[in-house]
Scaffold this motif. Structure first.
Motif, PDB file in Angstrom:
ATOM      1  N   LYS A 155       0.830  -1.202   0.000  1.00  0.00           N
ATOM      2  CA  LYS A 155       0.000   0.000   0.000  1.00  0.00           C
ATOM      3  C   LYS A 155       0.873   1.264   0.000  1.00  0.00           C
ATOM      4  O   LYS A 155       0.616   2.233  -0.705  1.00  0.00           O
ATOM      5  N   VAL A 156       1.916   1.225   0.815  1.00  0.00           N
ATOM      6  CA  VAL A 156       2.812   2.372   0.898  1.00  0.00           C
ATOM      7  C   VAL A 156       3.558   2.575  -0.423  1.00  0.00           C
ATOM      8  O   VAL A 156       3.704   3.702  -0.898  1.00  0.00           O
ATOM      9  N   PHE A 157       3.974   1.482  -1.014  1.00  0.00           N
ATOM     10  CA  PHE A 157       4.683   1.599  -2.295  1.00  0.00           C
ATOM     11  C   PHE A 157       3.778   2.265  -3.337  1.00  0.00           C
ATOM     12  O   PHE A 157       4.187   3.194  -4.031  1.00  0.00           O
ATOM     13  N   VAL A 158       2.555   1.810  -3.415  1.00  0.00           N
ATOM     14  CA  VAL A 158       1.612   2.360  -4.386  1.00  0.00           C
ATOM     15  C   VAL A 158       1.357   3.842  -4.088  1.00  0.00           C
ATOM     16  O   VAL A 158       1.363   4.685  -4.970  1.00  0.00           O
ATOM     17  N   ASP A 159       1.200   4.114  -2.804  1.00  0.00           N
ATOM     18  CA  ASP A 159       0.937   5.488  -2.402  1.00  0.00           C
ATOM     19  C   ASP A 159       2.099   6.410  -2.781  1.00  0.00           C
ATOM     20  O   ASP A 159       1.902   7.503  -3.307  1.00  0.00           O
ATOM     21  N   LEU A 160       3.296   5.954  -2.505  1.00  0.00           N
ATOM     22  CA  LEU A 160       4.464   6.782  -2.818  1.00  0.00           C
ATOM     23  C   LEU A 160       4.596   6.965  -4.324  1.00  0.00           C
ATOM     24  O   LEU A 160       5.003   8.022  -4.795  1.00  0.00           O
ATOM     25  N   TYR A 161       4.220   5.936  -5.052  1.00  0.00           N
ATOM     26  CA  TYR A 161       4.282   6.059  -6.505  1.00  0.00           C
ATOM     27  C   TYR A 161       3.304   7.128  -6.975  1.00  0.00           C
ATOM     28  O   TYR A 161       3.632   7.984  -7.782  1.00  0.00           O
ATOM     29  N   LYS A 162       2.120   7.080  -6.398  1.00  0.00           N
ATOM     30  CA  LYS A 162       1.116   8.081  -6.771  1.00  0.00           C
ATOM     31  C   LYS A 162       1.587   9.487  -6.425  1.00  0.00           C
ATOM     32  O   LYS A 162       1.262  10.454  -7.104  1.00  0.00           O
ATOM     33  N   LYS A 163       2.343   9.586  -5.337  1.00  0.00           N
ATOM     34  CA  LYS A 163       2.856  10.897  -4.934  1.00  0.00           C
ATOM     35  C   LYS A 163       4.075  11.304  -5.755  1.00  0.00           C
ATOM     36  O   LYS A 163       4.661  12.362  -5.506  1.00  0.00           O
ATOM     37  N   GLY A 164       4.462  10.433  -6.659  1.00  0.00           N
ATOM     38  CA  GLY A 164       5.615  10.763  -7.500  1.00  0.00           C
ATOM     39  C   GLY A 164       6.946  10.568  -6.809  1.00  0.00           C
ATOM     40  O   GLY A 164       7.967  11.110  -7.214  1.00  0.00           O
ATOM     41  N   LEU A 165       6.946   9.799  -5.734  1.00  0.00           N
ATOM     42  CA  LEU A 165       8.189   9.614  -4.984  1.00  0.00           C
ATOM     43  C   LEU A 165       8.887   8.298  -5.320  1.00  0.00           C
ATOM     44  O   LEU A 165       9.978   8.034  -4.842  1.00  0.00           O
ATOM     45  N   ILE A 166       8.217   7.472  -6.090  1.00  0.00           N
ATOM     46  CA  ILE A 166       8.843   6.224  -6.518  1.00  0.00           C
ATOM     47  C   ILE A 166       9.051   6.325  -8.025  1.00  0.00           C
ATOM     48  O   ILE A 166       8.152   6.748  -8.751  1.00  0.00           O
ATOM     49  N   TYR A 167      10.252   5.996  -8.457  1.00  0.00           N
ATOM     50  CA  TYR A 167      10.493   6.004  -9.896  1.00  0.00           C
ATOM     51  C   TYR A 167      11.374   4.821 -10.282  1.00  0.00           C
ATOM     52  O   TYR A 167      12.019   4.203  -9.429  1.00  0.00           O
ATOM     53  N   ARG A 168      11.368   4.555 -11.552  1.00  0.00           N
ATOM     54  CA  ARG A 168      12.130   3.423 -12.046  1.00  0.00           C
ATOM     55  C   ARG A 168      13.172   3.980 -13.003  1.00  0.00           C
ATOM     56  O   ARG A 168      12.887   4.904 -13.772  1.00  0.00           O
ATOM     57  N   GLY A 169      14.354   3.466 -12.930  1.00  0.00           N
ATOM     58  CA  GLY A 169      15.352   4.011 -13.832  1.00  0.00           C
ATOM     59  C   GLY A 169      16.605   3.168 -13.898  1.00  0.00           C
ATOM     60  O   GLY A 169      16.835   2.302 -13.049  1.00  0.00           O
TER      61      GLY A 169
END
Length: 871
Positions: A155-169
């Motif tokens: 849930k936290v991972f998804v939330d952070l992604y929505k907040k733009g704090l998780i990225y892939r690179g």
RNA sequence: GGGCGAUUAACUCAGUUGGUUCAGAGUGCCUCCCUUACAAGGAGGAAGUCGGGGGUUCGAGUCCCUCAUUGCCCACCA
């Protein structure tokens, strides 16, 4: 009932632990009382108890037990961590021993093996903690991969992604070729090693000239895509625009110029391998260089290398050096010391490697996390660690959260149509999202990311997720137990864990996760080496507890471990702990042996009771003070001395019957009352022993574990200082008996030259302990006596045989010399105008009093000396 | 390379805002004692120019500078 001369802990420990569990003392549910919460630093699920855990958990238990006695609703949440890489490495090894390769298994098969392993070895450590007496709320035992815990993580991972704090690179990451996964920077340990620096000559294209570079990793030349020199380096200025040729594979690579290169180092020319070195990568990025990745995930060379394909990098390193030399490329090799990064978990040499990973942006999190530590909303003990913490927080980098492992929470990224992906808690939810892009997509078109999350990505939620505060942010428990009170952990995971919990706390609860962080030291052996399996210098905690009792070991652990200090552990500490248990045990035996009778209470006992009540009140104050400052060792030492010196050596010695075992009612009752207070004070340190004695004193239904913590009451300093004088007089008498070999049975009178410093009402104590008939006040010095001084008062003991004049004179002269020297220094000060002017008035007064006292004492001493000399 | 600490008795450590009767504690050590709670004990005792050197101050383990030794954290120098 016959009570054993020595305290026997084993049976009592089992019995009382079971009893406490049965009574449900450890279990907490929200109620009207104030909560006191500790969450355990979850040990690795397959770990076994080591001395570090013993120290750590003893401290937590001490804190929680005292809080329980102080009336808080205490909740100590236990649990274990799945420890993704550590556990996976163990499982892989175990399978390998059985001839099974991880690569032969499907993800599901592997996980099933891993869960088997966890079921078999998991939780042993929690059972071991029970032996230590840990009063955890076992009904709340959590595992970081429990379903609800994992859901919180996702849930936290998804939330952070929505907040733009998780990225892939694609980034350069620390690659562990053994576990074949990326690691965070924190999981890499840099160690100084002896290696070799190889000087290798590259041909210059269209020239006879050669350019020599230096490297510690010659195998990486196969991935070279440039050579770099400093633009200010006159030696190489003429090479501008030229190309060099990589030995063996004859790749033509440019010679580039960049200030980054240190002209002083080696030859001043640097080979550039963008795929396998972080600096080279950055240079490559800057200069638009080609990136050639020559390594497989397992550390062997791939076809890009063109040569040595399939061979391990270290094997190639040796071989290529030989081959380079054979073909004349190797100019020289020299011994060299450099730092190599090693995997914290597998000890493998880390290879910087370019790979696609998931990252979490940290900068925003770090701001509140820094502020609330610096302003002491969250207190570190010792506070010194705030500095280290700040340094890290101010230089925080993004967190690589993906791991190429199977054991852990699988990243909820679902791919479709190649590289497109959606992030969602479940595949079903992902489908809905994906269908917004393309309505034709079906469940089977979605492919979940293979990677799992870093273990710490679940641990950083621990204080919240154990109360289900992520999934249900408004549930009663999270709001009751959070923020927690104390966290006890090791400084080595200050960044891994503590800092991140603080960040998660503010992000997901808007509040601190704990109010106090107690940082323990590292348990070391006598020689100062860290305890480790490989050195075999770590004692077996269970064995220690069987030998010295859990209480003895607990006391031993805490005797010498101020917060933040390493604990040089030695078994003798446990021995001291056990002796302490035994001392209390025997004090109890003494009291238990008394027979209450209708007799008069001796004056000495009356006085002793008054004194001890004052003494214990003062000590409780000191103990509470130490606890409030998290100086646990200090609290223990105050308790230790209260028990051993004050209660046993002084109080009990005074009140115990001279002959027989008859004791008056008042003294008996008072003694029991004091013993009960003492037992309560030692309970956090020695829970089993205190509970055992508590119940042996008396048949009762209440238990000490939930008894009230003694209140610090007022005390009179004068009574305590009077007693100090008394104890000095008693010591002097004992000394006299020893010197003159006067047996205790031989009674005599103590003569005292009257002086206002005397505390006459305590005379009965002197008589009792000194073995006297009585204390007499004589006014003048009687002849034929042995004399001594305590403070400014003079005491005489009549002698049957003549005084040894020589010895006596020498003794007096020594004291006179000292006092005169002392007086001189005091007068020196008082005659110093600046001192009198500048020093506080009270201090000057004090000095004047010292002066007067010293003068009086000198007069007495001088008188005695002349009298003796005349004789 | 940067940052943060530490250095006080044989060992492990206390020493608050500088005040001398504060140089302390526990352990260990030495001496004597198996005294009816405890030898896993009791009584007594020795032990430190507070890492070195400067400085500030009437006064410094305590503040400043410097050197030495040492620990930890961070950092990509081939």
């Amino acid at each position: 009932m016959e009570i054993s001369k020595k305290y026997n802990p084993l049976a009592a420990e089992k019995r009382w632990y079971d009893h406490w569990i049965e009574k449900g003392y450890f279990h907490s549910t929200p109620n009207e009382r104030e909560a006191f919460t500790i969450v355990i630093p979850p040990p690795n699920v397959t770990g076994v108890l080591h001395m570090g855990h013993m120290l750590n958990n003893t401290l937590q238990d001490v804190l929680i037990r005292r809080a329980r006695m102080r009336g808080y609703n205490c909740c100590w949440v236990p649990g274990t961590d799945h420890a993704s890489i550590a556990t996976e490495a163990k499982v892989v090894q175990k399978l390998a021993d059985e001839g099974i390769q991880k690569s032969d298994l499907t993800r599901e098969e592997f996980l099933s093996h891993a869960f088997d392993w966890k079921d078999k070895h998991g939780g042993i450590i929690l059972d071991q903690l029970r032996k230590l007496g840990a009063s955890c709320d076992w009904e709340r035992t959590k595992f970081t991969m429990d379903e609800d815990m994992s859901e919180s993580v996702i849930k936290v991972f998804v939330d952070l992604y929505k907040k733009g704090l998780i990225y892939r690179g694609v980034r350069m990451v620390n690659w562990d070729p053994s576990a074949q996964t990326a690691l965070s920077d924190e999981e890499v340990i840099h160690k100084e090693v002896n290696s070799k620096l190889y000087h290798i000559a590259y041909n210059i294209e269209g020239s006879e000239e050669k350019l020599t570079i230096a490297t510690t990793r010659p195998e990486t030349i196969l991935g070279d895509t440039a050579i770099c020199v400093n633009p200010d380096d006159t030696r190489y200025a003429h090479l501008k625009g030229k190309n060099a040729i990589v030995p063996f594979i004859n790749r033509v690579i440019p010679i580039i110029f960049d200030e980054y290169v240190d002209m002083e180092f080696g030859t001043g020319a640097l080979k550039i391998t963008p795929a396998h070195d972080i600096n080279d990568y950055q240079l490559g990025d800057k200069h638009n260089l080609e990136i050639i990745d020559i390594l497989n995930d397992n550390g062997t060379l791939n076809e890009n290398a063109q040569l040595y394909i399939g061979k391990d990098r270290f094997e190639v390193r040796k071989q290529i050096a030989i081959d380079l030399e054979k073909d004349g490329f190797l100019v020289k090799t020299e011994d060299y010391q450099n730092k190599v990064g090693l995997s914290e978990r597998t000890d493998a040499v880390i290879e910087p490697k370019l790979s696609m990973q998931w990252f979490c942006k940290m900068e925003e999190f770090s701001k509140p996390a820094l502020i609330h530590v610096m302003n002491d909303d969250i207190q570190f003990h010792p506070a010194m660690f705030k500095n280290t913490y700040r340094h890290w927080m101010e230089n925080i980098k993004d967190w690589c959260v993906s791991r190429q492992l199977w054991w852990g929470q699988q990243i909820p990224a679902f791919y479709y149509e190649g590289n497109k992906f959606v992030i969602a808690e479940t595949k079903e939810k992902a489908l809905i999202l994906a269908q917004k892009e393309n309505p034709n997509i079906t469940l089977s078109d979605l492919r979940q990311d293979e990677d799992v999350l870093d273990t710490w990505f679940s641990s950083w939620l621990w204080p919240i997720s154990v109360f289900d505060g992520i999934r249900n942010p408004d549930n009663e428990e999270i709001n009751y137990y959070y923020p927690t009170n104390d966290l006890v952990t090791a400084p080595e995971i200050l960044f891994f864990w503590v800092a991140r919990m603080i960040m998660a706390g503010y992000e997901y609860k808007g509040d601190l996760p704990f109010k106090n962080v107690y940082l323990t030291g590292i348990v070391k052996d006598k020689q100062g080496r860290k305890m480790s399996k490989s050195l075999g210098n770590s004692p077996d905690p269970i064995g220690l507890m069987e030998k010295y009792g859990a209480d003895g070991v607990r006391v031993g652990m805490l005797l010498s471990s101020p917060a933040g200090n390493d604990l040089p552990f030695d078994e003798s500490l446990c021995e001291q702990g056990r002796n302490f248990s035994n001392k209390i045990w025997n004090a109890f035996r003494l009291i238990k042996g008394w027979e209450v009778a209708d007799i008069e209470q001796p004056d000495s006992a009356k006085q002793a009771i008054i004194w001890f009540e004052n003494k214990i009140n003062k000590t409780i104050l000191e103990i509470d003070e130490s606890y409030s400052k998290y100086r646990i060792s200090e609290a223990l030492m105050s308790t230790y001395k209260l028990v051993w010196d004050d209660f046993c050596s002084w109080y009990l010695e005074i009140v115990k019957p001279n002959y027989g075992s008859q004791i008056d009612t008042i003294t008996y009752d008072k003694t029991i009352e004091q013993l009960e207070k003492v037992l309560k004070l030692i309970h956090p340190f020695t829970p089993f022993l205190s509970e055992e004695i508590w119940h042996l004193i008396d048949d009762r239904t209440n238990d000490i574990i939930v008894a009230d913590w003694p209140k610090a009451k007022d005390f009179e300093e004068i009574i305590l200082s009077d007693f100090d004088i008394i104890s000095e007089v008693v010591s002097a008498i004992r000394n006299f008996r020893k010197q003159k070999q006067v047996p205790r049975k031989e009674l005599f009178n103590l003569l005292v030259k009257e002086n206002k410093m005397l505390c006459r009402n305590m005379d009965p104590i002197i008589c009792k302990l000194g073995g006297l008939d009585c204390v007499e006040y004589v006014g003048e010095k009687p002849s034929g006596t042995y004399s001594f001084m305590v403070k400014a008062n003079e005491y005489f003991i009549p002698l049957s045989d003549s005084v040894d004049v020589g010895v006596e004179l020498e003794k007096l002269q020594k004291e006179l010399d000292y006092t005169e020297g002392f007086l001189k220094s005091v007068e020196g000060k008082l005659s110093n105008e600046k001192f009198v002017q500048n020093a506080p008035q009270s201090l000057v007064e004090k000095e004047k009093k010292k002066q007067a006292d010293a003068k009086a004492k000198i007069e007495i001493l001088a008188g005695k000396i002349s009298a003796l000399s005349d004789a």
